[in-house]
Scaffold this motif. Sequence first.
Motif, PDB file in Angstrom:
ATOM      1  N   GLY A 184       0.825  -1.200   0.000  1.00  0.00           N
ATOM      2  CA  GLY A 184       0.000   0.000   0.000  1.00  0.00           C
ATOM      3  C   GLY A 184       0.858   1.248   0.000  1.00  0.00           C
ATOM      4  O   GLY A 184       1.922   1.289  -0.623  1.00  0.00           O
ATOM      5  N   GLU A 185       0.433   2.261   0.732  1.00  0.00           N
ATOM      6  CA  GLU A 185       1.171   3.526   0.773  1.00  0.00           C
ATOM      7  C   GLU A 185       2.084   3.619   1.991  1.00  0.00           C
ATOM      8  O   GLU A 185       2.707   4.666   2.228  1.00  0.00           O
ATOM      9  N   ARG A 186       2.175   2.539   2.767  1.00  0.00           N
ATOM     10  CA  ARG A 186       3.055   2.545   3.933  1.00  0.00           C
ATOM     11  C   ARG A 186       4.518   2.443   3.506  1.00  0.00           C
ATOM     12  O   ARG A 186       4.840   1.847   2.484  1.00  0.00           O
ATOM     13  N   GLU A 187       5.400   3.014   4.321  1.00  0.00           N
ATOM     14  CA  GLU A 187       6.828   2.951   4.023  1.00  0.00           C
ATOM     15  C   GLU A 187       7.378   1.540   4.194  1.00  0.00           C
ATOM     16  O   GLU A 187       8.362   1.176   3.554  1.00  0.00           O
ATOM     17  N   GLU A 188       6.751   0.745   5.055  1.00  0.00           N
ATOM     18  CA  GLU A 188       7.260  -0.585   5.384  1.00  0.00           C
ATOM     19  C   GLU A 188       6.125  -1.599   5.361  1.00  0.00           C
ATOM     20  O   GLU A 188       4.997  -1.278   5.716  1.00  0.00           O
ATOM     21  N   MET A 189       6.439  -2.815   4.909  1.00  0.00           N
ATOM     22  CA  MET A 189       5.472  -3.903   4.996  1.00  0.00           C
ATOM     23  C   MET A 189       5.585  -4.518   6.388  1.00  0.00           C
ATOM     24  O   MET A 189       6.594  -5.145   6.718  1.00  0.00           O
ATOM     25  N   GLN A 190       4.557  -4.310   7.216  1.00  0.00           N
ATOM     26  CA  GLN A 190       4.617  -4.778   8.591  1.00  0.00           C
ATOM     27  C   GLN A 190       3.781  -6.041   8.825  1.00  0.00           C
ATOM     28  O   GLN A 190       3.716  -6.532   9.943  1.00  0.00           O
ATOM     29  N   ASP A 191       3.139  -6.533   7.776  1.00  0.00           N
ATOM     30  CA  ASP A 191       2.393  -7.791   7.890  1.00  0.00           C
ATOM     31  C   ASP A 191       3.337  -8.975   7.727  1.00  0.00           C
ATOM     32  O   ASP A 191       4.395  -8.875   7.106  1.00  0.00           O
ATOM     33  N   ALA A 192       2.914 -10.123   8.251  1.00  0.00           N
ATOM     34  CA  ALA A 192       3.624 -11.388   8.028  1.00  0.00           C
ATOM     35  C   ALA A 192       2.567 -12.482   7.935  1.00  0.00           C
ATOM     36  O   ALA A 192       1.430 -12.309   8.393  1.00  0.00           O
ATOM     37  N   HIS A 193       2.935 -13.601   7.342  1.00  0.00           N
ATOM     38  CA  HIS A 193       1.960 -14.683   7.180  1.00  0.00           C
ATOM     39  C   HIS A 193       2.661 -16.031   7.176  1.00  0.00           C
ATOM     40  O   HIS A 193       3.879 -16.117   6.980  1.00  0.00           O
ATOM     41  N   VAL A 194       1.880 -17.087   7.408  1.00  0.00           N
ATOM     42  CA  VAL A 194       2.392 -18.461   7.394  1.00  0.00           C
ATOM     43  C   VAL A 194       1.369 -19.344   6.700  1.00  0.00           C
ATOM     44  O   VAL A 194       0.173 -19.271   6.985  1.00  0.00           O
ATOM     45  N   LEU A 226      -8.443 -15.378   5.635  1.00  0.00           N
ATOM     46  CA  LEU A 226      -7.759 -14.757   6.765  1.00  0.00           C
ATOM     47  C   LEU A 226      -7.157 -13.459   6.243  1.00  0.00           C
ATOM     48  O   LEU A 226      -6.412 -13.486   5.254  1.00  0.00           O
ATOM     49  N   ALA A 227      -7.442 -12.349   6.870  1.00  0.00           N
ATOM     50  CA  ALA A 227      -6.938 -11.081   6.337  1.00  0.00           C
ATOM     51  C   ALA A 227      -6.784 -10.044   7.437  1.00  0.00           C
ATOM     52  O   ALA A 227      -7.515 -10.058   8.438  1.00  0.00           O
ATOM     53  N   CYS A 228      -5.834  -9.134   7.228  1.00  0.00           N
ATOM     54  CA  CYS A 228      -5.633  -8.043   8.169  1.00  0.00           C
ATOM     55  C   CYS A 228      -6.696  -6.968   7.961  1.00  0.00           C
ATOM     56  O   CYS A 228      -7.474  -7.020   7.004  1.00  0.00           O
ATOM     57  N   ASP A 229      -6.701  -5.987   8.851  1.00  0.00           N
ATOM     58  CA  ASP A 229      -7.775  -4.991   8.804  1.00  0.00           C
ATOM     59  C   ASP A 229      -7.695  -4.099   7.584  1.00  0.00           C
ATOM     60  O   ASP A 229      -8.670  -3.427   7.243  1.00  0.00           O
ATOM     61  N   GLY A 230      -6.543  -4.085   6.893  1.00  0.00           N
ATOM     62  CA  GLY A 230      -6.448  -3.295   5.674  1.00  0.00           C
ATOM     63  C   GLY A 230      -7.509  -3.673   4.666  1.00  0.00           C
ATOM     64  O   GLY A 230      -8.086  -2.810   3.991  1.00  0.00           O
ATOM     65  N   LEU A 231      -7.801  -4.973   4.561  1.00  0.00           N
ATOM     66  CA  LEU A 231      -8.842  -5.424   3.638  1.00  0.00           C
ATOM     67  C   LEU A 231     -10.209  -4.912   4.076  1.00  0.00           C
ATOM     68  O   LEU A 231     -11.013  -4.449   3.254  1.00  0.00           O
ATOM     69  N   PHE A 232     -10.477  -4.986   5.390  1.00  0.00           N
ATOM     70  CA  PHE A 232     -11.816  -4.690   5.882  1.00  0.00           C
ATOM     71  C   PHE A 232     -12.077  -3.197   6.089  1.00  0.00           C
ATOM     72  O   PHE A 232     -13.165  -2.811   6.493  1.00  0.00           O
ATOM     73  N   LYS A 233     -11.085  -2.376   5.780  1.00  0.00           N
ATOM     74  CA  LYS A 233     -11.330  -0.940   5.741  1.00  0.00           C
ATOM     75  C   LYS A 233     -12.119  -0.565   4.490  1.00  0.00           C
ATOM     76  O   LYS A 233     -12.742   0.501   4.440  1.00  0.00           O
ATOM     77  N   VAL A 234     -12.077  -1.433   3.468  1.00  0.00           N
ATOM     78  CA  VAL A 234     -12.762  -1.134   2.201  1.00  0.00           C
ATOM     79  C   VAL A 234     -13.712  -2.244   1.756  1.00  0.00           C
ATOM     80  O   VAL A 234     -14.404  -2.105   0.759  1.00  0.00           O
ATOM     81  N   VAL A 265      -6.685  -2.267  -2.740  1.00  0.00           N
ATOM     82  CA  VAL A 265      -5.832  -1.119  -3.059  1.00  0.00           C
ATOM     83  C   VAL A 265      -6.565  -0.168  -3.995  1.00  0.00           C
ATOM     84  O   VAL A 265      -6.523   1.058  -3.830  1.00  0.00           O
ATOM     85  N   ARG A 266      -7.248  -0.718  -4.987  1.00  0.00           N
ATOM     86  CA  ARG A 266      -7.977   0.123  -5.950  1.00  0.00           C
ATOM     87  C   ARG A 266      -9.053   0.947  -5.268  1.00  0.00           C
ATOM     88  O   ARG A 266      -9.325   2.095  -5.661  1.00  0.00           O
ATOM     89  N   ARG A 267      -9.660   0.375  -4.222  1.00  0.00           N
ATOM     90  CA  ARG A 267     -10.714   1.088  -3.501  1.00  0.00           C
ATOM     91  C   ARG A 267     -10.171   2.166  -2.570  1.00  0.00           C
ATOM     92  O   ARG A 267     -10.942   2.844  -1.887  1.00  0.00           O
ATOM     93  N   GLY A 268      -8.857   2.274  -2.485  1.00  0.00           N
ATOM     94  CA  GLY A 268      -8.283   3.370  -1.729  1.00  0.00           C
ATOM     95  C   GLY A 268      -7.666   3.009  -0.403  1.00  0.00           C
ATOM     96  O   GLY A 268      -7.307   3.914   0.369  1.00  0.00           O
ATOM     97  N   CYS A 269      -7.506   1.727  -0.099  1.00  0.00           N
ATOM     98  CA  CYS A 269      -6.854   1.354   1.160  1.00  0.00           C
ATOM     99  C   CYS A 269      -5.370   1.683   1.070  1.00  0.00           C
ATOM    100  O   CYS A 269      -4.657   1.169   0.214  1.00  0.00           O
ATOM    101  N   ALA A 270      -4.891   2.529   1.969  1.00  0.00           N
ATOM    102  CA  ALA A 270      -3.484   2.916   1.976  1.00  0.00           C
ATOM    103  C   ALA A 270      -2.665   2.057   2.921  1.00  0.00           C
ATOM    104  O   ALA A 270      -1.434   2.137   2.951  1.00  0.00           O
ATOM    105  N   ASP A 271      -3.322   1.207   3.699  1.00  0.00           N
ATOM    106  CA  ASP A 271      -2.666   0.357   4.689  1.00  0.00           C
ATOM    107  C   ASP A 271      -2.060  -0.875   4.005  1.00  0.00           C
ATOM    108  O   ASP A 271      -2.358  -1.184   2.851  1.00  0.00           O
ATOM    109  N   ASN A 272      -1.192  -1.582   4.741  1.00  0.00           N
ATOM    110  CA  ASN A 272      -0.761  -2.900   4.279  1.00  0.00           C
ATOM    111  C   ASN A 272      -1.983  -3.793   4.130  1.00  0.00           C
ATOM    112  O   ASN A 272      -2.916  -3.717   4.944  1.00  0.00           O
ATOM    113  N   VAL A 273      -1.999  -4.620   3.116  1.00  0.00           N
ATOM    114  CA  VAL A 273      -3.088  -5.568   2.912  1.00  0.00           C
ATOM    115  C   VAL A 273      -2.495  -6.962   2.705  1.00  0.00           C
ATOM    116  O   VAL A 273      -1.692  -7.167   1.791  1.00  0.00           O
TER     117      VAL A 273
END
Length: 342
Positions: free
Chosen positions: A62-72, A273-281, A325-333
């Motif tokens: 997204g528009e964040r300077e760093e990718m702070q998500d992780a997954h397994v 399973l998804a972080c809140d970035g998805l559910f903001k949009v 991302v297209r819908r405008g989420c600037a957070d990590n997704v």
Amino acid sequence: MDLFGDLPEPTQTAGRDTENTPQPSTEDRGEKRKHEVTEEQEEKKVCKGVARLRGYVAARRGEREEMQDAHVLLPDLSPCMASLPHQVSRLAYFAVFDGHGGSRASRFAAENLHQTLALKFPKGEVENLDKLVKRCLLDTFKQTDEDFLKQASSQKPAWKDGTTATCMLVVDDTVYIANLGDSRALLCRVEQEGKDECKKCVTLALSKEHNPTCYEERMRIQKAGGTVREGRVLGVLEVSRSIGDGQYKRCGVISTPDLRRCQLTHNDRFVILACDGLFKVFTPEEAVKFVYSVLQDVTVERKEGQTAEEGGFEAACQRLANEAVRRGCADNVTVILVSIQF
């Protein structure tokens, strides 16, 4: 904490039919026991007929300077295990971690939580497996939080990272969801609607959000001496439960997850399973319907070597993250899509 929540109760698995099986004599039982257990385990691994699970992931900075998500993604957790309980033939594990204040807490949880889970998971002959899995998950989250906080506090300056956690542990065909914070888990279950055999997808929430604005969460924080301002702990932290965030632990922020259990059925198609970035949009229902519609699209292109089913899930996962991302989420997704096939 809510172990069995509002989800469908798991069905009882029929035991092995021993009524007409000859039983060994008393003196033979000791020497034959090891052979019998091995034979029984092999039979279960071959004949159990558990659902086939496959994980797909899409991550966008997204528009964040760093990718702070992780997954397994671990469709087979057994290589991490010394042994499995005798009645269990398969363990699978999928998880998404949404970091804040840095990426160290999310990376630590992604690298260590399932390893701790494997060490604490029940072994050998066990009774009341549900209760033991519950205790295992609670202990695992507590241990992971303590281990990270110990490492964080030893740094100069001390790390202030934290992370949400939404983990999906599948024991044969029983799904256990353990979550902290505001990432989510959703199940798509397809049901027949009316006599015309029209099918619709139903969204089942498998997790619970932990925000300081929730009454129970706010009361716990205030009882511990913390405050909630503008929907945040001390006016800063957006979640009321997390791994890490050592500076907020004395203010009522805890690492105890909510636990839910659900039995997979032949009507289940996938888990998101998804972080809140998805559910903001996206609402949960919109996200599930979006994926389901892509799976219905027979024109989806697939990579070389993929089946049509695999290509559909891969495309659905990537398109969902792209659409956020297209819908405008600037957070990590970060989106994990787990396909379910019987």
